[in-house]
Design a protein around this motif. Structure first.
Motif, mmCIF file in Angstrom:
data_model
loop_
_atom_site.group_PDB
_atom_site.id
_atom_site.type_symbol
_atom_site.label_atom_id
_atom_site.label_comp_id
_atom_site.label_asym_id
_atom_site.label_seq_id
_atom_site.Cartn_x
_atom_site.Cartn_y
_atom_site.Cartn_z
ATOM 1 N N CYS A 1 -6.327 27.986 -23.149
ATOM 2 C CA CYS A 1 -6.175 28.862 -22.139
ATOM 3 C C CYS A 1 -7.139 29.580 -21.382
ATOM 4 O O CYS A 1 -6.932 29.272 -19.474
ATOM 5 C CB CYS A 1 -5.903 30.367 -23.121
ATOM 6 N N GLN A 2 -8.698 28.917 -21.550
ATOM 7 C CA GLN A 2 -9.298 29.260 -20.435
ATOM 8 C C GLN A 2 -8.977 28.141 -19.494
ATOM 9 O O GLN A 2 -9.813 28.257 -18.043
ATOM 10 C CB GLN A 2 -11.224 28.697 -21.192
ATOM 11 N N MET A 3 -8.734 26.848 -19.797
ATOM 12 C CA MET A 3 -9.009 25.731 -18.560
ATOM 13 C C MET A 3 -7.393 25.756 -17.860
ATOM 14 O O MET A 3 -7.828 24.901 -16.955
ATOM 15 C CB MET A 3 -8.832 24.123 -19.608
ATOM 16 N N TYR A 4 -6.471 26.517 -19.006
ATOM 17 C CA TYR A 4 -5.375 26.554 -18.001
ATOM 18 C C TYR A 4 -6.041 28.316 -16.855
ATOM 19 O O TYR A 4 -5.214 27.492 -15.658
ATOM 20 C CB TYR A 4 -4.369 27.233 -19.116
ATOM 21 N N ARG A 5 -6.254 28.693 -17.634
ATOM 22 C CA ARG A 5 -6.947 29.605 -16.016
ATOM 23 C C ARG A 5 -7.228 29.109 -15.106
ATOM 24 O O ARG A 5 -7.390 29.471 -13.960
ATOM 25 C CB ARG A 5 -7.499 30.878 -16.552
ATOM 26 N N GLU A 6 -8.474 28.004 -14.958
ATOM 27 C CA GLU A 6 -9.581 27.200 -14.446
ATOM 28 C C GLU A 6 -8.720 26.347 -13.556
ATOM 29 O O GLU A 6 -8.590 26.611 -12.480
ATOM 30 C CB GLU A 6 -10.415 26.284 -14.897
ATOM 31 N N VAL A 7 -7.454 25.900 -14.340
ATOM 32 C CA VAL A 7 -7.013 25.040 -13.040
ATOM 33 C C VAL A 7 -5.826 25.290 -12.483
ATOM 34 O O VAL A 7 -5.734 25.851 -11.482
ATOM 35 C CB VAL A 7 -5.994 24.211 -14.096
ATOM 36 N N LYS A 8 -5.166 27.135 -12.715
ATOM 37 C CA LYS A 8 -4.390 28.389 -12.063
ATOM 38 C C LYS A 8 -5.298 28.102 -10.743
ATOM 39 O O LYS A 8 -4.881 28.331 -9.775
ATOM 40 C CB LYS A 8 -3.667 28.856 -12.451
ATOM 41 N N TRP B 1 -17.388 29.047 -15.098
ATOM 42 C CA TRP B 1 -16.323 28.960 -15.471
ATOM 43 C C TRP B 1 -15.740 30.576 -14.130
ATOM 44 O O TRP B 1 -16.628 31.627 -14.126
ATOM 45 C CB TRP B 1 -15.974 29.263 -16.913
ATOM 46 N N SER B 2 -14.523 30.460 -13.414
ATOM 47 C CA SER B 2 -13.933 31.450 -13.363
ATOM 48 C C SER B 2 -13.986 32.698 -13.483
ATOM 49 O O SER B 2 -13.418 33.727 -13.675
ATOM 50 C CB SER B 2 -12.424 31.066 -12.520
ATOM 51 N N GLN C 1 0.743 21.532 -22.075
ATOM 52 C CA GLN C 1 1.590 22.019 -20.160
ATOM 53 C C GLN C 1 -0.086 21.783 -19.864
ATOM 54 O O GLN C 1 -0.481 21.628 -18.004
ATOM 55 C CB GLN C 1 2.398 23.724 -20.197
ATOM 56 N N THR C 2 -0.874 22.435 -20.174
ATOM 57 C CA THR C 2 -2.305 22.088 -19.056
ATOM 58 C C THR C 2 -2.991 21.351 -18.904
ATOM 59 O O THR C 2 -3.036 20.994 -17.723
ATOM 60 C CB THR C 2 -3.309 22.937 -20.163
ATOM 61 N N SER C 3 -2.692 20.144 -19.870
ATOM 62 C CA SER C 3 -3.281 18.987 -19.722
ATOM 63 C C SER C 3 -2.165 18.176 -18.392
ATOM 64 O O SER C 3 -3.472 17.197 -17.118
ATOM 65 C CB SER C 3 -2.527 18.033 -20.516
ATOM 66 N N ARG C 4 -1.110 18.319 -18.552
ATOM 67 C CA ARG C 4 -0.038 17.710 -17.126
ATOM 68 C C ARG C 4 -0.551 18.814 -16.344
ATOM 69 O O ARG C 4 -0.348 18.131 -14.810
ATOM 70 C CB ARG C 4 1.355 18.520 -17.458
ATOM 71 N N ASP C 5 -0.322 19.355 -15.762
ATOM 72 C CA ASP C 5 -1.116 20.380 -15.148
ATOM 73 C C ASP C 5 -2.669 19.951 -13.823
ATOM 74 O O ASP C 5 -2.993 20.190 -13.068
ATOM 75 C CB ASP C 5 -1.041 22.300 -14.666
ATOM 76 N N TYR C 6 -3.888 19.469 -15.387
ATOM 77 C CA TYR C 6 -4.761 19.540 -14.875
ATOM 78 C C TYR C 6 -5.057 17.658 -14.091
ATOM 79 O O TYR C 6 -5.374 17.348 -13.979
ATOM 80 C CB TYR C 6 -5.722 19.187 -15.842
ATOM 81 N N GLY C 7 -3.290 17.165 -14.645
ATOM 82 C CA GLY C 7 -3.322 15.751 -13.914
ATOM 83 C C GLY C 7 -3.518 14.599 -15.139
ATOM 84 O O GLY C 7 -3.509 13.625 -14.505
ATOM 85 N N GLU C 8 -3.186 15.309 -15.854
ATOM 86 C CA GLU C 8 -3.658 14.462 -17.200
ATOM 87 C C GLU C 8 -1.939 13.715 -17.777
ATOM 88 O O GLU C 8 -1.019 14.458 -17.331
ATOM 89 C CB GLU C 8 -4.325 14.139 -18.652
ATOM 90 N N ALA C 9 -2.173 12.886 -19.215
ATOM 91 C CA ALA C 9 -0.794 12.164 -19.394
ATOM 92 C C ALA C 9 -0.238 13.934 -20.172
ATOM 93 O O ALA C 9 -1.111 14.704 -20.511
ATOM 94 C CB ALA C 9 -0.734 11.413 -20.360
ATOM 95 N N LEU C 10 1.201 14.120 -20.628
ATOM 96 C CA LEU C 10 1.501 15.283 -20.527
ATOM 97 C C LEU C 10 1.198 15.289 -22.283
ATOM 98 O O LEU C 10 0.471 16.963 -22.622
ATOM 99 C CB LEU C 10 3.181 15.615 -20.667
ATOM 100 N N CYS C 11 1.339 14.259 -23.060
ATOM 101 C CA CYS C 11 1.096 14.684 -24.712
ATOM 102 C C CYS C 11 -0.003 14.051 -24.844
ATOM 103 O O CYS C 11 -0.470 13.933 -26.205
ATOM 104 C CB CYS C 11 2.606 13.895 -24.938
ATOM 105 N N LEU C 12 -0.527 14.472 -24.078
ATOM 106 C CA LEU C 12 -2.427 13.309 -24.680
ATOM 107 C C LEU C 12 -2.996 14.540 -25.744
ATOM 108 O O LEU C 12 -4.228 14.191 -26.608
ATOM 109 C CB LEU C 12 -3.438 14.029 -22.959
ATOM 110 N N MET D 1 -13.303 18.824 -16.857
ATOM 111 C CA MET D 1 -13.003 19.359 -15.519
ATOM 112 C C MET D 1 -14.052 20.442 -14.903
ATOM 113 O O MET D 1 -14.529 21.065 -14.484
ATOM 114 C CB MET D 1 -12.019 20.517 -16.708
ATOM 115 N N ARG D 2 -15.460 20.331 -16.296
ATOM 116 C CA ARG D 2 -16.766 21.371 -15.503
ATOM 117 C C ARG D 2 -17.712 19.983 -14.628
ATOM 118 O O ARG D 2 -17.792 20.493 -13.989
ATOM 119 C CB ARG D 2 -18.116 20.891 -17.253
#
Length: 167
Positions: free
Chosen positions: A109-116, A22-23, A49-60, A83-84
Protein backbone atom coordinates in the motif's frame (compact mmCIF):
# COMPACT_ATOMS: atom_id res chain seq x y z
CA UNK A 1 -5.88 24.18 -43.30
CA UNK A 2 -2.71 24.48 -41.26
CA UNK A 3 0.09 22.08 -42.00
CA UNK A 4 1.19 21.21 -38.49
CA UNK A 5 1.70 17.93 -36.74
CA UNK A 6 1.37 17.64 -32.97
CA UNK A 7 3.69 15.14 -31.34
CA UNK A 8 3.16 14.23 -27.69
CA UNK A 9 5.97 12.41 -25.96
CA UNK A 10 5.98 11.65 -22.22
CA UNK A 11 9.28 12.68 -20.74
CA UNK A 12 10.47 11.47 -17.35
CA UNK A 13 11.41 14.40 -15.21
CA UNK A 14 13.34 14.37 -11.98
CA UNK A 15 11.10 14.66 -8.98
CA UNK A 16 10.63 18.19 -7.76
CA UNK A 17 10.26 16.89 -4.22
CA UNK A 18 13.75 16.75 -2.83
CA UNK A 19 12.73 14.67 0.17
CA UNK A 20 14.70 11.65 1.23
CA UNK A 21 11.66 10.21 3.01
CA UNK A 22 8.62 8.26 1.85
CA UNK A 23 5.79 10.54 0.76
CA UNK A 24 3.53 8.68 3.21
CA UNK A 25 4.30 6.57 6.26
CA UNK A 26 3.92 2.82 6.51
CA UNK A 27 0.75 3.24 8.62
CA UNK A 28 -0.79 6.07 6.57
CA UNK A 29 -3.08 3.62 4.79
CA UNK A 30 -6.21 5.38 6.00
CA UNK A 31 -5.22 8.56 4.17
CA UNK A 32 -6.01 6.73 0.93
CA UNK A 33 -8.93 4.50 1.88
CA UNK A 34 -9.52 2.87 -1.55
CA UNK A 35 -5.91 1.66 -1.84
CA UNK A 36 -6.00 0.58 1.81
CA UNK A 37 -9.07 -1.58 1.24
CA UNK A 38 -7.68 -2.92 -2.03
CA UNK A 39 -4.39 -3.88 -0.35
CA UNK A 40 -6.05 -5.68 2.56
CA UNK A 41 -8.97 -7.42 0.88
CA UNK A 42 -7.33 -8.27 -2.44
CA UNK A 43 -3.67 -8.37 -1.46
CA UNK A 44 -2.22 -10.26 -4.45
CA UNK A 45 -4.13 -8.12 -6.96
CA UNK A 46 -2.86 -4.94 -5.27
CA UNK A 47 0.68 -6.29 -5.15
CA UNK A 48 0.60 -7.17 -8.87
CA UNK A 49 -0.85 -3.78 -9.81
CA UNK A 50 1.81 -1.98 -7.78
CA UNK A 51 4.50 -4.05 -9.47
CA UNK A 52 3.12 -3.22 -12.93
CA UNK A 53 2.75 0.49 -12.15
CA UNK A 54 6.32 0.57 -10.85
CA UNK A 55 7.55 -0.89 -14.15
CA UNK A 56 8.19 -4.47 -13.12
CA UNK A 57 6.54 -7.66 -14.36
CA UNK A 58 2.84 -7.86 -13.54
CA UNK A 59 2.94 -11.20 -11.70
CA UNK A 60 6.34 -10.71 -10.04
CA UNK A 61 4.89 -10.51 -6.49
CA UNK A 62 3.39 -13.97 -6.93
CA UNK A 63 6.92 -15.34 -6.57
CA UNK A 64 6.64 -14.42 -2.88
CA UNK A 65 3.65 -16.74 -2.66
CA UNK A 66 5.64 -19.78 -3.77
CA UNK A 67 9.31 -18.78 -3.58
CA UNK A 68 11.76 -19.55 -0.78
CA UNK A 69 9.31 -21.68 1.14
CA UNK A 70 6.89 -18.78 1.48
CA UNK A 71 8.73 -17.50 4.55
CA UNK A 72 10.93 -14.75 3.06
CA UNK A 73 9.09 -12.05 1.08
CA UNK A 74 12.06 -11.53 -1.26
CA UNK A 75 10.16 -9.67 -3.99
CA UNK A 76 8.41 -7.23 -1.65
CA UNK A 77 11.71 -6.57 0.09
CA UNK A 78 13.62 -6.15 -3.20
CA UNK A 79 10.98 -3.85 -4.71
CA UNK A 80 10.93 -1.69 -1.60
CA UNK A 81 14.75 -1.49 -1.56
CA UNK A 82 14.81 -0.66 -5.28
CA UNK A 83 12.16 2.02 -4.81
CA UNK A 84 14.21 3.55 -2.00
CA UNK A 85 17.29 3.53 -4.24
CA UNK A 86 15.47 4.95 -7.30
CA UNK A 87 13.80 7.79 -5.42
CA UNK A 88 16.65 8.48 -2.97
CA UNK A 89 14.67 7.50 0.13
CA UNK A 90 16.60 6.76 3.31
CA UNK A 91 16.27 3.37 4.95
CA UNK A 92 17.97 0.02 5.33
CA UNK A 93 17.60 -3.47 3.97
CA UNK A 94 16.78 -4.80 7.45
CA UNK A 95 13.96 -2.26 7.72
CA UNK A 96 12.67 -3.37 4.30
CA UNK A 97 12.81 -7.01 5.37
CA UNK A 98 11.04 -6.34 8.68
CA UNK A 99 8.20 -4.39 7.12
CA UNK A 100 7.81 -6.83 4.22
CA UNK A 101 7.81 -9.82 6.57
CA UNK A 102 5.45 -8.46 9.22
CA UNK A 103 3.27 -5.98 7.29
CA UNK A 104 3.22 -7.00 3.61
CA UNK A 105 -0.13 -5.32 2.86
CA UNK A 106 1.09 -2.05 4.42
CA UNK A 107 4.31 -2.27 2.39
CA UNK A 108 2.50 -2.71 -0.93
CA UNK A 109 0.00 0.00 0.00
CA UNK A 110 2.85 2.40 0.83
CA UNK A 111 4.69 1.53 -2.40
CA UNK A 112 1.46 2.01 -4.38
CA UNK A 113 0.99 5.49 -2.88
CA UNK A 114 4.64 6.34 -3.55
CA UNK A 115 4.40 5.29 -7.20
CA UNK A 116 1.21 7.35 -7.59
CA UNK A 117 2.87 10.38 -5.99
CA UNK A 118 5.99 10.10 -8.16
CA UNK A 119 4.05 9.47 -11.39
CA UNK A 120 1.88 12.53 -10.75
CA UNK A 121 5.02 14.63 -11.11
CA UNK A 122 5.78 13.37 -14.64
CA UNK A 123 4.29 15.80 -17.14
CA UNK A 124 3.97 15.16 -20.89
CA UNK A 125 5.84 17.48 -23.21
CA UNK A 126 3.96 18.51 -26.36
CA UNK A 127 5.97 19.52 -29.41
CA UNK A 128 4.42 21.24 -32.42
CA UNK A 129 6.38 20.44 -35.56
CA UNK A 130 5.51 21.98 -38.94
CA UNK A 131 4.43 19.39 -41.45
CA UNK A 132 5.63 21.25 -44.55
CA UNK A 133 7.56 19.29 -47.16
CA UNK A 134 11.19 20.34 -47.63
CA UNK A 135 11.90 22.67 -50.55
CA UNK A 136 12.94 20.97 -53.78
CA UNK A 137 16.64 20.45 -54.21
CA UNK A 138 18.46 22.86 -56.48
CA UNK A 139 19.56 21.37 -59.80
CA UNK A 140 23.15 20.21 -59.86
CA UNK A 141 25.49 22.51 -61.74
CA UNK A 142 28.13 19.88 -62.38
CA UNK A 143 27.92 17.42 -65.22
CA UNK A 144 27.37 13.88 -64.13
CA UNK A 145 30.01 11.24 -64.77
CA UNK A 146 29.44 8.92 -67.71
CA UNK A 147 28.01 5.51 -66.84
CA UNK A 148 30.55 2.70 -66.43
CA UNK A 149 31.08 0.48 -69.47
CA UNK A 150 28.79 -2.50 -69.75
CA UNK A 151 30.40 -5.78 -68.80
CA UNK A 152 29.44 -8.98 -70.54
CA UNK A 153 27.52 -11.47 -68.44
CA UNK A 154 29.65 -14.18 -66.83
CA UNK A 155 30.01 -17.45 -68.69
CA UNK A 156 28.81 -20.49 -66.79
CA UNK A 157 29.88 -24.04 -67.60
CA UNK A 158 27.48 -26.26 -69.46
CA UNK A 159 25.75 -28.35 -66.85
CA UNK A 160 23.62 -30.25 -69.35
CA UNK A 161 26.36 -32.85 -69.62
CA UNK A 162 26.07 -33.70 -65.95
CA UNK A 163 26.05 -36.21 -64.48
CA UNK A 164 28.78 -37.66 -66.59
CA UNK A 165 28.18 -41.16 -67.75
CA UNK A 166 30.34 -43.77 -66.12
CA UNK A 167 32.33 -46.19 -68.30
Amino acid sequence: MANTMVVSQPVAMQSTVLSNQWSTGIFDCLDDLPSCCFSYWCFWCAACQTSRDYGEALCLPLVDLFGLGGCVPAIAMAMRADMRHRYGIQGSLMEDFGYAYILPACVYCQMYREVKARQAQVQPVILIVPNNPPPPAAPALQASAPPPPATPPPQYPNYEAFPPSLP
